[in-house]
Write a protein that holds these residues in place. Structure first.
Motif, mmCIF file in Angstrom:
data_model
loop_
_atom_site.group_PDB
_atom_site.id
_atom_site.type_symbol
_atom_site.label_atom_id
_atom_site.label_comp_id
_atom_site.label_asym_id
_atom_site.label_seq_id
_atom_site.Cartn_x
_atom_site.Cartn_y
_atom_site.Cartn_z
ATOM 1 N N THR A 69 49.745 57.304 23.234
ATOM 2 C CA THR A 69 49.688 56.511 24.465
ATOM 3 C C THR A 69 50.965 55.731 24.698
ATOM 4 O O THR A 69 51.575 55.815 25.770
ATOM 5 C CB THR A 69 48.552 55.490 24.384
ATOM 6 O OG1 THR A 69 47.455 56.113 23.772
ATOM 7 C CG2 THR A 69 48.181 55.006 25.751
ATOM 8 N N ALA A 70 51.353 54.971 23.678
ATOM 9 C CA ALA A 70 52.506 54.102 23.857
ATOM 10 C C ALA A 70 53.732 54.947 24.185
ATOM 11 O O ALA A 70 54.529 54.601 25.051
ATOM 12 C CB ALA A 70 52.731 53.278 22.607
ATOM 13 N N LEU A 73 53.545 56.159 27.785
ATOM 14 C CA LEU A 73 53.850 55.118 28.763
ATOM 15 C C LEU A 73 55.344 54.817 28.793
ATOM 16 O O LEU A 73 55.886 54.439 29.815
ATOM 17 C CB LEU A 73 53.081 53.838 28.441
ATOM 18 C CG LEU A 73 51.568 53.903 28.609
ATOM 19 C CD1 LEU A 73 50.949 52.554 28.313
ATOM 20 C CD2 LEU A 73 51.212 54.336 30.026
ATOM 21 N N ARG A 74 55.999 55.003 27.663
ATOM 22 C CA ARG A 74 57.419 54.653 27.609
ATOM 23 C C ARG A 74 58.316 55.872 27.827
ATOM 24 O O ARG A 74 59.503 55.830 27.542
ATOM 25 C CB ARG A 74 57.727 53.950 26.304
ATOM 26 C CG ARG A 74 56.855 52.749 26.146
ATOM 27 C CD ARG A 74 57.438 51.725 25.241
ATOM 28 N NE ARG A 74 57.099 50.416 25.758
ATOM 29 C CZ ARG A 74 57.974 49.564 26.249
ATOM 30 N NH1 ARG A 74 59.234 49.874 26.299
ATOM 31 N NH2 ARG A 74 57.581 48.409 26.673
ATOM 32 N N CYS A 108 49.876 61.078 17.724
ATOM 33 C CA CYS A 108 50.464 59.803 17.324
ATOM 34 C C CYS A 108 50.934 59.763 15.866
ATOM 35 O O CYS A 108 50.218 60.103 14.949
ATOM 36 C CB CYS A 108 49.435 58.715 17.541
ATOM 37 S SG CYS A 108 50.090 57.080 17.364
ATOM 38 N N CYS A 112 53.802 53.305 16.930
ATOM 39 C CA CYS A 112 53.731 53.036 18.360
ATOM 40 C C CYS A 112 54.674 51.932 18.791
ATOM 41 O O CYS A 112 55.077 51.866 19.936
ATOM 42 C CB CYS A 112 52.320 52.680 18.750
ATOM 43 S SG CYS A 112 51.121 53.840 18.115
ATOM 44 N N SER A 113 54.998 51.045 17.859
ATOM 45 C CA SER A 113 55.829 49.929 18.279
ATOM 46 C C SER A 113 57.283 50.365 18.463
ATOM 47 O O SER A 113 58.084 49.608 18.976
ATOM 48 C CB SER A 113 55.724 48.806 17.268
ATOM 49 O OG SER A 113 55.704 49.325 15.984
ATOM 50 N N LYS A 127 62.529 54.678 19.884
ATOM 51 C CA LYS A 127 63.048 54.262 21.194
ATOM 52 C C LYS A 127 63.967 55.339 21.772
ATOM 53 O O LYS A 127 65.101 55.099 22.167
ATOM 54 C CB LYS A 127 63.768 52.927 21.089
ATOM 55 C CG LYS A 127 62.843 51.888 20.470
ATOM 56 C CD LYS A 127 63.278 50.475 20.640
ATOM 57 C CE LYS A 127 62.147 49.583 20.153
ATOM 58 N NZ LYS A 127 62.454 48.273 19.755
ATOM 59 N N PHE B 107 57.263 44.782 15.797
ATOM 60 C CA PHE B 107 58.309 44.672 16.805
ATOM 61 C C PHE B 107 59.655 44.331 16.179
ATOM 62 O O PHE B 107 60.692 44.603 16.745
ATOM 63 C CB PHE B 107 57.939 43.607 17.845
ATOM 64 C CG PHE B 107 57.795 42.220 17.279
ATOM 65 C CD1 PHE B 107 58.847 41.341 17.325
ATOM 66 C CD2 PHE B 107 56.603 41.823 16.680
ATOM 67 C CE1 PHE B 107 58.710 40.064 16.798
ATOM 68 C CE2 PHE B 107 56.467 40.552 16.156
ATOM 69 C CZ PHE B 107 57.525 39.675 16.203
ATOM 70 N N GLY B 261 47.808 55.022 19.673
ATOM 71 C CA GLY B 261 47.877 53.584 19.905
ATOM 72 C C GLY B 261 47.145 52.766 18.866
ATOM 73 O O GLY B 261 47.134 51.552 18.925
ATOM 74 N N THR B 417 50.150 47.590 21.546
ATOM 75 C CA THR B 417 51.371 48.323 21.873
ATOM 76 C C THR B 417 51.511 48.378 23.387
ATOM 77 O O THR B 417 50.626 47.931 24.106
ATOM 78 C CB THR B 417 51.334 49.762 21.325
ATOM 79 O OG1 THR B 417 50.150 50.380 21.811
ATOM 80 C CG2 THR B 417 51.353 49.797 19.823
ATOM 81 N N GLY B 418 52.577 48.954 23.837
ATOM 82 C CA GLY B 418 52.797 49.074 25.270
ATOM 83 C C GLY B 418 53.670 47.944 25.790
ATOM 84 O O GLY B 418 54.581 47.498 25.102
ATOM 85 N N GLY B 419 53.323 47.456 26.963
ATOM 86 C CA GLY B 419 54.207 46.507 27.637
ATOM 87 C C GLY B 419 54.093 45.065 27.207
ATOM 88 O O GLY B 419 53.845 44.180 28.014
ATOM 89 N N VAL B 420 54.256 44.779 25.931
ATOM 90 C CA VAL B 420 54.293 43.386 25.466
ATOM 91 C C VAL B 420 55.544 43.165 24.630
ATOM 92 O O VAL B 420 56.152 44.103 24.142
ATOM 93 C CB VAL B 420 53.068 43.016 24.593
ATOM 94 C CG1 VAL B 420 51.867 42.712 25.442
ATOM 95 C CG2 VAL B 420 52.792 44.074 23.568
ATOM 96 N N THR B 423 55.002 43.906 19.724
ATOM 97 C CA THR B 423 54.025 44.930 19.388
ATOM 98 C C THR B 423 53.753 44.867 17.894
ATOM 99 O O THR B 423 54.606 44.463 17.113
ATOM 100 C CB THR B 423 54.561 46.314 19.744
ATOM 101 O OG1 THR B 423 55.845 46.453 19.136
ATOM 102 C CG2 THR B 423 54.700 46.494 21.224
ATOM 103 N N HIS B 446 57.020 41.850 29.103
ATOM 104 C CA HIS B 446 58.477 41.798 29.067
ATOM 105 C C HIS B 446 58.966 41.004 30.275
ATOM 106 O O HIS B 446 58.248 40.852 31.266
ATOM 107 C CB HIS B 446 59.052 43.221 29.137
ATOM 108 C CG HIS B 446 58.778 44.022 27.901
ATOM 109 N ND1 HIS B 446 59.331 43.717 26.690
ATOM 110 C CD2 HIS B 446 58.017 45.117 27.697
ATOM 111 C CE1 HIS B 446 58.917 44.586 25.795
ATOM 112 N NE2 HIS B 446 58.113 45.444 26.371
ATOM 113 N N VAL B 491 46.332 49.109 24.224
ATOM 114 C CA VAL B 491 47.580 49.455 24.878
ATOM 115 C C VAL B 491 47.722 48.614 26.139
ATOM 116 O O VAL B 491 46.840 48.614 26.990
ATOM 117 C CB VAL B 491 47.630 50.949 25.232
ATOM 118 C CG1 VAL B 491 48.948 51.283 25.902
ATOM 119 C CG2 VAL B 491 47.454 51.790 23.993
ATOM 120 N N ASN B 497 53.363 51.008 35.081
ATOM 121 C CA ASN B 497 52.498 52.144 34.762
ATOM 122 C C ASN B 497 51.469 52.350 35.863
ATOM 123 O O ASN B 497 50.975 51.403 36.444
ATOM 124 C CB ASN B 497 51.776 51.910 33.435
ATOM 125 C CG ASN B 497 52.732 51.657 32.294
ATOM 126 O OD1 ASN B 497 52.625 50.662 31.622
ATOM 127 N ND2 ASN B 497 53.690 52.547 32.110
#
Lengths: 158, 657, 219
Positions: A69-70, A73-74, A108, A112-113, A127, B107, B261, B417-420, B423, B446, B491, B497
């Motif tokens: 998922t992550a 999305l990225r 996965c 994910c991070s 990344k 992170f 995730g 995870t995702g837009g934070v 993570t 973000h 997520v 998104n």
């Protein structure tokens, strides 16, 4: 001690074959069928069910694009499309024409991070962007070609 | 038995210690830490205490931890570890360098922590082989903790300690409860000794002095519910299994974590594998099993390797095998690697895989607790549940039941995870609100972004909109809101998104992973995917929404297993909360988040364009051409909206509209 | 032990499945994939029944227990079965002429029972061993007409007039189109004939789109 659980687990037998040969050649499956006295259809059924097993020889380096998922999305869907184009992999195949790279979608990796993540051989690229992937792949390709050239100069073709 | 060259805490202290695999001592584990019990010897006692200190802080009183689980390694921990060793060598500092698990602060991977017996213990994030030398030099030569993310304790010995926040004062740490993940990122997961020093296997020692029924009762009092998703009471599963008349029973540890995730099980098993193993042994004792299987996901080889090492070590010291700790209870565990299939996470499918068949679920009941592996009663528990079991047995049910809500006790790990900003994997009491988790702990969106939803529970879960973020996370309230706890993957979806695209992504996942046994899932996921694809491509009508709901509800009710039954959740929940986004796609042929390619158009921003022409070169259909004034233009009628130009442009001048 | 099926209290034996009990009582529960002792995998989900607690479960695999309450025919069950059949059809090429079962199959029967549209008259026709008009280059609307008439016209020696209205499933129409073209029948003529019963309906436009307009675009 491990008794029944251990004995003749088909999945583990297949994993051993693949570990040795890189994929599951038809002959090995026929032999396994004879040795274990289980129908070839059953073995084939298991071999095609799980993602891990491949019935075609892989490229020298496997590139796995995480489809978690992550990573989605990225932007890993775009990375995947990019890699297909960049490696020149035809729509119905998973290995590039020069046999160097095979591209696959992976589930996965649990990193994910670092999304989006692409795994080139054993190397995880976190990344990832198309530009970085392009660089990383060029490096890998060069080192393979150099190795091959060295081997070619040393002892002829294998 | 292979002897190590140096003496470890696990070895006999002197000839009086008689513990061995053939002659196990019931007090073996507790004796390591507080013994010796069987003979009086100041010398032996001191020898042990000395070794404990050595394990905690290294022989020189300083120890440097490097997070080296899969995520740390992916971020380059291996090279950092080498750099740390080099740096210490060049400075002439002697310190123990140890590869530990993951703190859950993913992170800032890779991280290092300097643990000192009498100085401050700072944690540094975003470490690279290049900057690690400076960090070490500052700490060891200048007596400064400058640049640290946080420190664990203040000692007053370093001048600038006050400038670095205490770990316990940071939101990301303060609002967590490190219960089951207490050892993660702290101990070396490959060392059984370090686990013992932190109180490991005491839970097992205690359990073995109790009757199996009492162990089950303890878990009942704790109120532990399965952490794999459905939240079935663990004790009840065990009790049903225990009451089955069969001679042979099995314990299966579900380590086939496949939800994209979610990685808390990997994190736990990689960072503290013995805790998981201890939980399996306790479960085996409680239900009267003689064998256990750990079924590990194919994509997570490090997790399998560490669990295998733990099993091997436990066997070597008599914590696994015949007559464990003299209790008369014999139990063995083996690790099996999955060959990769998401559906293996379903318990009956997992059993089929362990039996060497295609992993297809079967209709329940009969449940595995009465008819499982090889038709024998089997308990299937997830990694986190079993780690909780070990922790509860060591610290007592009261400690555990302190946390959580009335109906769901204890803590749960969540992977955000995702837009934070931050993570990672965080452990919080059940009942913590989504807002606390997403904003306080994970740091919110973000810069310049807005969080619009979270997807809880992966492809089986649902999305919850921002306005419901004050909902406490527990099994029931999530279910009511249309999501599920699942294994705890969270997520975060921000305004970049598209909800329809997210729903389509999850459906593509379940479509690919459907085992194909039952029609609702096999054909239903395909039908849902086709409808969603039509929507994101602008080829749909209002009727499609009704169709999505109709198929979704049927799948929920009629699918064979939980995978199929929960597959429509992402769609149903986003339809419930984000219908406007669907309608924008269908009625206005517009993607509000500008994600769905067929519904966006591209244009070149002249203010950013540097006229390099890379976009024109890369365009596969030749839709980009140079205009008279030297700028480039996209011919909308020829553009196939592949997005290549956006990726290629070095200045980000190609904009989506 | 005692169970209650559709309000009827009956005696059941340990280990019996709901389907067994129902069959004994003469209560019909439709099945597709179930074959006793050969395949009992509960794959098709057509035999779903509703329990007292509101759950839908497959009757072929669920063992009865004392005091179980079962309903075998409620609106929810019918709806679930209908959507399942719809899905099944969407993944099924409806070319009964080439199928060894010649349309004499449970699937076709169930579809007409549950009102699943999408099966053309062509599926019923071979049931009665009729010759195909289209094969003789006659304009028959069988391939694009909803079944359920038991192919009365054809049994009477006439081509299908399409009186039950057209099938609107895209895959079926595309299949039909192939058949017409293969036998050299003009699509315009087919449409002309179809106008008799449904010239002004929405379905007609749809069919025209799939049958003819598409051809223009492609041609």
């Amino acid at each position: 001690m491990s008794g029944k659980i251990c004995s003749g687990n088909l999945i583990e037998s297949l994993q051993r074959i693949q570990e040795k040969q890189g994929f599951l050649p038809r002959d090995s499956l026929i032999k396994l069928s004879r040795d274990t006295r289980s129908p070839l259809s059953r073995i084939f059924g298991v071999a095609t069910f799980y993602h891990q097993f491949r019935l075609e020889p892989p490229g020298k380096v496997t590139i796995a694009v995480c489809m978690g998922t992550a990573c989605h999305l990225r932007g890993n869907a775009e990375n995947y499309e990019f890699l297909r184009r960049f490696l020149g992999i035809r729509p119905d195949r998973s290995t590039s024409d020069d046999g160097l790279f095979s591209l696959e979608k992976a589930r996965c990796f649990g990193c994910c991070s670092l999304a989006p993540v692409v795994k080139i051989g054993d190397m995880l690229v976190g990344k990832a962007t198309p530009r970085e992937l392009q660089k990383a792949i060029s490096r890998v390709r060069e080192s393979i070609l150099r190795e091959e050239a060295a081997r070619g100069a040393g002892g002829g073709k294998t | 038995m292979m002897r190590q060259e140096y003496w470890t805490l696990m070895d006999p202290c002197c000839d009086y210690c008689l513990h061995s695999r053939d002659n196990p001592c019931a007090k073996y584990v507790v004796c390591r830490m507080r013994g010796p019990f069987c003979h009086r010897s100041v010398e032996c006692r001191e020898k042990r205490q000395r070794r404990i200190r050595e394990v905690l802080y290294g022989s020189q009183g300083v120890r440097i931890n490097i997070g080296a689980s899969s995520c740390g390694l992916a971020a380059g921990a291996e090279r950092v570890l080498e750099a740390v060793k080099d740096g210490l060598r060049s400075m002439g500092v002697e310190a123990e360098v140890s590869a530990v698990g993951c703190l859950g602060l993913c992170f800032m991977e890779p991280f290092i922590e300097i643990q000192s017996e009498d100085g401050p213990s700072p944690i540094y994030g975003y470490v690279s082989p290049e900057n690690v030398g400076d960090i070490l030099a500052r700490y060891f030569e200048e007596g400064s903790v400058d640049g640290a993310f946080a420190i664990r304790k203040r000692t007053g010995r370093f001048k600038d300690e006050d400038k670095v926040p205490l770990l316990d004062e940071l939101d990301v740490w303060r609002k967590q409860v490190k219960w089951v993940s207490r050892n993660c990122g702290v101990i070396n997961p490959e060392s059984i000794e370090e686990y013992i020093v932190t109180g490991g296997y005491e839970g097992l020692s205690r359990a073995l002095t109790m009757r199996p029924e009492e162990v089950i009762e303890e878990i009942r009092l704790a109120g532990l519910r399965g952490r794999g998703g459905a939240g079935f009471p663990t004790w009840l599963k065990w009790k049903i299994c225990r009451e089955q008349p069969s001679e042979e029973k099995y314990v299966i540890c579900n380590a086939d974590e496949g939800d994209p995730g979610a990685f808390m099980n990997r994190l736990l098993a990689e960072s503290d594998p013995h805790r998981v193993l201890e939980g399996i042994i306790i479960a085996g004792y409680a239900i009267g099993a003689s064998q256990g299987v750990i079924f590990v996901r194919a994509e997570k080889p490090l997790m399998a390797a560490r669990l295998e090492k733990a099993v091997e070590d436990a066997r070597r010291w008599g914590l696994l095998g015949e007559n464990i700790l003299g209790s008369g209870f014999s139990f063995d565990v083996r690790v099996m690697r999955s060959a990769g299939a998401f559906v293996c996470g379903e318990e009956t499918a997992m059993i089929a895989a362990i039996e060497g068949r295609r992993a297809m679920p079967r209709q329940r009941p009969p449940y595995p607790a009465s008819k499982g592996l090889w038709d024998k009663p089997t308990v299937v528990n997830n990694v986190e549940t079993l780690a909780h079991v070990a922790t509860i047995m060591a610290h007592g049910w009261r400690e555990f039941a302190k946390y959580g809500t009335e109906r769901s006790k204890g803590t749960k790990m969540f992977c955000v995870t995702g837009g934070v900003k931050r993570t990672g994997a965080f452990e919080v009491p059940i009942g913590t609100t989504i807002r606390t988790l997403v904003y306080d702990i994970a740091g919110g969106p973000h810069e310049g972004r807005r969080i619009k939803a979270v997807q809880i529970g992966g492809p089986s879960g649902g999305c919850l909109p921002e306005r419901l973020f004050d909902l406490p996370i527990d099994y029931e309230s999530l279910q009511e809101a249309g999501a599920i706890m699942g294994s705890g993957g969270l997520v975060v979806i921000d305004d970049t998104n598209c909800m329809v695209d997210v729903a389509r992504y999850f459906t593509s996942f379940t479509l690919a992973e459907s085992c194909g046994k039952c029609i609702p899932c096999r054909v239903g996921t395909k039908a849902l995917y086709d409808r969603l694809s039509a929507i994101v491509e602008g080829m749909s009508s209002q009727e499609d929404l009704q169709l999505l709901e109709e198929i979704g509800i049927m799948m929920k009710e009629a699918a064979l297993c939980a995978l199929g039954g929960t597959a429509p959740n992402p769609i149903l929940s986003s339809l419930r909360y984000f219908r406007d986004e669907y309608e924008a796609h269908i009625l206005e042929k517009r993607c509000p988040a500008k994600v769905c390619r067929k519904l966006v158009s591209y244009a070149i921003n002249r203010e950013l364009c540097v006229k390099c022409g890379l976009c024109a070169k890369s365009c596969p259909v030749g839709a980009i051409a140079k205009t008279a004034d030297g700028y480039f233009m996209i011919d909308e009628s020829r553009c196939i909206r592949c997005g290549t130009c956006v990726i290629t442009c070095p200045r980000g001048a190609v904009e989506k509209r | 032990m005692k169970v209650r099926i559709n309000g009827l209290e009956v005696e059941a034996r340990e280990g019996e499945r709901i389907l067994d009990v129902a069959n004994r009582l003469g209560i019909r529960i439709p099945t597709l994939c179930y074959l006793k002792n050969v395949y009992e995998g509960a794959s098709c989900r057509i035999c779903v029944v509703e329990l007292g607690n509101g759950k839908l479960i497959p009757a072929c695999a669920y063992e009865v227990s004392d005091g179980l309450t079962i309903s075998t025919d409620t609106p929810r069950i019918r709806e679930s079965r209908r959507v399942t059949l719809e899905l099944l059809l969407s993944a099924h090429r409806i070319t009964c002429q080439n199928c060894p079962k010649k349309g004499e199959c449970t699937l076709v029967e169930l579809c007409s029972e549950y009102g699943v549209e999408g099966i053309p008259v062509c599926a019923e026709c071979p049931l009665h061993g009729e010759d195909c008009f289209i094969a003789r280059s006659e304009i028959c609307l069988g391939p694009i007409t909803a079944s359920g008439c038991k192919a009365e016209c054809i049994r009477d020696g006439r081509t299908c007039e399409g009186c039950r209205g057209p099938v609107t499933r895209r895959d079926v129409i595309e299949w039909a189109r192939g058949i017409y073209i293969e036998h050299g029948i003009s699509l315009e003529a087919v449409l002309e004939k179809l106008k008799t019963y449904c010239a002004s309906s929405r379905e007609f436009d749809l069919i025209r789109e799939y049958l003819v307009v598409k051809e223009v675009v492609e041609g």
